[in-house]
Write a protein that holds these residues in place. Structure first.
Motif, mmCIF file in Angstrom:
data_model
loop_
_atom_site.group_PDB
_atom_site.id
_atom_site.type_symbol
_atom_site.label_atom_id
_atom_site.label_comp_id
_atom_site.label_asym_id
_atom_site.label_seq_id
_atom_site.Cartn_x
_atom_site.Cartn_y
_atom_site.Cartn_z
ATOM 1 N N PRO A 20 0.816 -1.222 0.000
ATOM 2 C CA PRO A 20 0.000 0.000 0.000
ATOM 3 C C PRO A 20 0.848 1.269 0.000
ATOM 4 C CG PRO A 20 -0.919 -1.613 1.513
ATOM 5 C CD PRO A 20 0.422 -2.146 1.087
ATOM 6 N N LYS A 21 2.003 1.221 0.694
ATOM 7 C CA LYS A 21 2.872 2.403 0.771
ATOM 8 C C LYS A 21 3.681 2.582 -0.501
ATOM 9 C CE LYS A 21 3.204 1.715 5.757
ATOM 10 N NZ LYS A 21 4.085 1.307 6.880
ATOM 11 N N THR A 22 4.202 1.495 -1.062
ATOM 12 C CA THR A 22 4.974 1.647 -2.298
ATOM 13 C C THR A 22 4.078 2.138 -3.431
ATOM 14 O OG1 THR A 22 4.681 -0.730 -2.802
ATOM 15 C CG2 THR A 22 6.732 -0.066 -1.699
ATOM 16 N N LYS A 23 2.853 1.633 -3.486
ATOM 17 C CA LYS A 23 1.915 2.093 -4.516
ATOM 18 C C LYS A 23 1.620 3.580 -4.351
ATOM 19 C CE LYS A 23 -1.740 -0.276 -5.517
ATOM 20 N NZ LYS A 23 -3.008 -0.997 -5.283
ATOM 21 N N ALA A 24 1.345 4.000 -3.121
ATOM 22 C CA ALA A 24 0.990 5.388 -2.867
ATOM 23 C C ALA A 24 2.149 6.334 -3.162
ATOM 24 C CB ALA A 24 0.525 5.556 -1.421
ATOM 25 N N GLN A 25 3.386 5.855 -2.937
ATOM 26 C CA GLN A 25 4.561 6.714 -3.071
ATOM 27 C C GLN A 25 5.287 6.536 -4.402
ATOM 28 O OE1 GLN A 25 5.321 6.121 1.708
ATOM 29 N NE2 GLN A 25 7.110 6.430 0.430
ATOM 30 N N GLY A 26 4.795 5.638 -5.243
ATOM 31 C CA GLY A 26 5.418 5.433 -6.538
ATOM 32 C C GLY A 26 6.769 4.741 -6.478
ATOM 33 N N VAL A 27 6.965 3.907 -5.479
ATOM 34 C CA VAL A 27 8.216 3.148 -5.341
ATOM 35 C C VAL A 27 8.086 1.842 -6.117
ATOM 36 C CG1 VAL A 27 9.748 1.952 -3.716
ATOM 37 C CG2 VAL A 27 8.752 4.175 -3.103
ATOM 38 N N GLY A 28 9.053 1.542 -6.978
ATOM 39 C CA GLY A 28 9.023 0.312 -7.746
ATOM 40 C C GLY A 28 9.324 -0.896 -6.877
ATOM 41 N N THR A 29 8.720 -2.039 -7.205
ATOM 42 C CA THR A 29 8.915 -3.252 -6.407
ATOM 43 C C THR A 29 9.448 -4.389 -7.267
ATOM 44 O OG1 THR A 29 6.603 -3.913 -6.747
ATOM 45 C CG2 THR A 29 7.121 -2.657 -4.749
ATOM 46 N N LEU A 30 10.429 -5.084 -6.717
ATOM 47 C CA LEU A 30 11.032 -6.271 -7.314
ATOM 48 C C LEU A 30 10.811 -7.412 -6.341
ATOM 49 C CD1 LEU A 30 14.453 -4.613 -8.266
ATOM 50 C CD2 LEU A 30 12.380 -4.719 -9.667
#
Length: 329
Positions: A194-204
């Protein structure tokens, strides 16, 4: 099969949803006794199937092979992620040593920039040092064009609650995060995505398929132990294959297929990483990652059965165990 592409957070990088990991036990086959020529052929088969995201690291010993495979015009068509250690034995690396590690990676990869550069296997207790003492030096190198995006990978087996990443998300400088996620290790669905989506952080996503899903006896033993602790229903432990409810005509072809599909379609997942030494295995993994989501009823049951589990199936590569290291891979 047609590769699917997505944006890696807000980095602007368009990446394949299937990413080839160049570490683990296989190390592109080098860990299985294959030649560098075999490894290059494997990289190119992935490329031909549409994979454009390749993840390596100083610690993997595969940067030079990736550099050998993708030179000249091909460099601009692929996205390379690599990582630097933050520790040498008991001592933390200095900022100058981290910059030297970046320069060595660029030389190995035969490129003048990397798309993603990660601090490798950061434990919660190390984050403040990484942020305050090491990150400014890499941000200076970023301004020189040596790296496009800076991030972190977690030390998953030693941080099952993903405390490091949750704290790191308070800083805007980390644009990409590598983290563990699987159908029996779903904590990121609540605490990170939820936080990476909201902050635009890419996930691997790593640890999506480990031995627990590819070795039936290990899966059965793990579920039996969890049942004995009251963490999963006892009836699950009584099955020969505790996850066989996922395999049916409208569902997954196998447990491994289910594991890849579950992770791939998790809200907040950008790239699903996998490693292999075998072309046939490579093709099967990509096919699973490109398959539709699992049926909603199967997903709901997985959330109900395993949603509260932490740290299950996070076995380290054999070479890391033998070296006595605790970092992620």
């Amino acid at each position: 099969m047609q590769m699917h592409y997505t944006k890696l957070g807000d980095t602007g990088l368009e990446v394949s949803v299937a990413g080839l990991g160049c570490g683990g036990n296989s190390r592109l086959g080098l860990g299985r006794g294959r030649s560098e020529a075999d490894a290059v052929a494997l990289l190119w088969r992935a490329h031909d199937l549409g994979v454009n995201f390749f993840d390596t690291a100083e610690a993997y010993g595969t940067e030079e092979v990736v550099g050998r495979a993708f030179v000249g015009a091909e460099r601009g068509r692929i996205v390379i992620s690599t990582k630097c250690r933050i520790m040498r034995g008991p001592e933390r690396l200095t900022a100058d040593e981290v910059v030297a590690s970046l320069d060595a990676s660029l030389k190995n990869l035969k490129t003048d920039y990397v798309d993603v550069f990660l601090f490798h296997g950061v434990a919660p207790a190390q984050l403040d040092d990484v942020h305050d003492a090491l990150t400014p030096a890499l941000l200076a190198e970023k301004r020189k064009g040596k790296l496009r995006h800076l991030g972190l990978s977690e030390t998953s087996p030693n941080d099952p609650e993903q405390k490091m990443l949750q704290r790191a998300l308070a800083s805007p400088v980390y644009e990409v995060m590598m983290l563990a996620y699987s159908l029996m290790n779903q904590g990121a669905r609540r605490d990170v995505f939820p936080k990476t989506k909201a902050q635009g952080v890419g996930t691997l996503l790593m640890f999506v398929v480990r031995n627990i899903f590819s070795q039936p006896e290990l899966l059965k033993a793990t579920v039996a132990a969890l049942a004995a602790e009251g963490k999963v229903p006892k009836e699950l432990a009584a099955r020969d294959n505790p996850l066989d409810f996922l395999v049916h005509p409208a569902g997954a072809k196998s447990v491994v297929d289910a594991a890849y599909r579950f992770a791939r379609h998790a809200p907040g997942a950008d790239v699903v990483l996998f490693g292999t030494s075998d072309v046939q295995h490579l093709e099967a993994n990509i096919a699973s990652i490109l398959s539709p989501p699992l049926p909603e009823a199967d997903q709901a049951r997985l959330h109900e059965l395993f949603g509260a589990l932490r740290g299950v199936g996070l076995d380290l590569p054999d070479r890391v165990k033998s070296e006595g290291k605790t970092g992620s891979s």
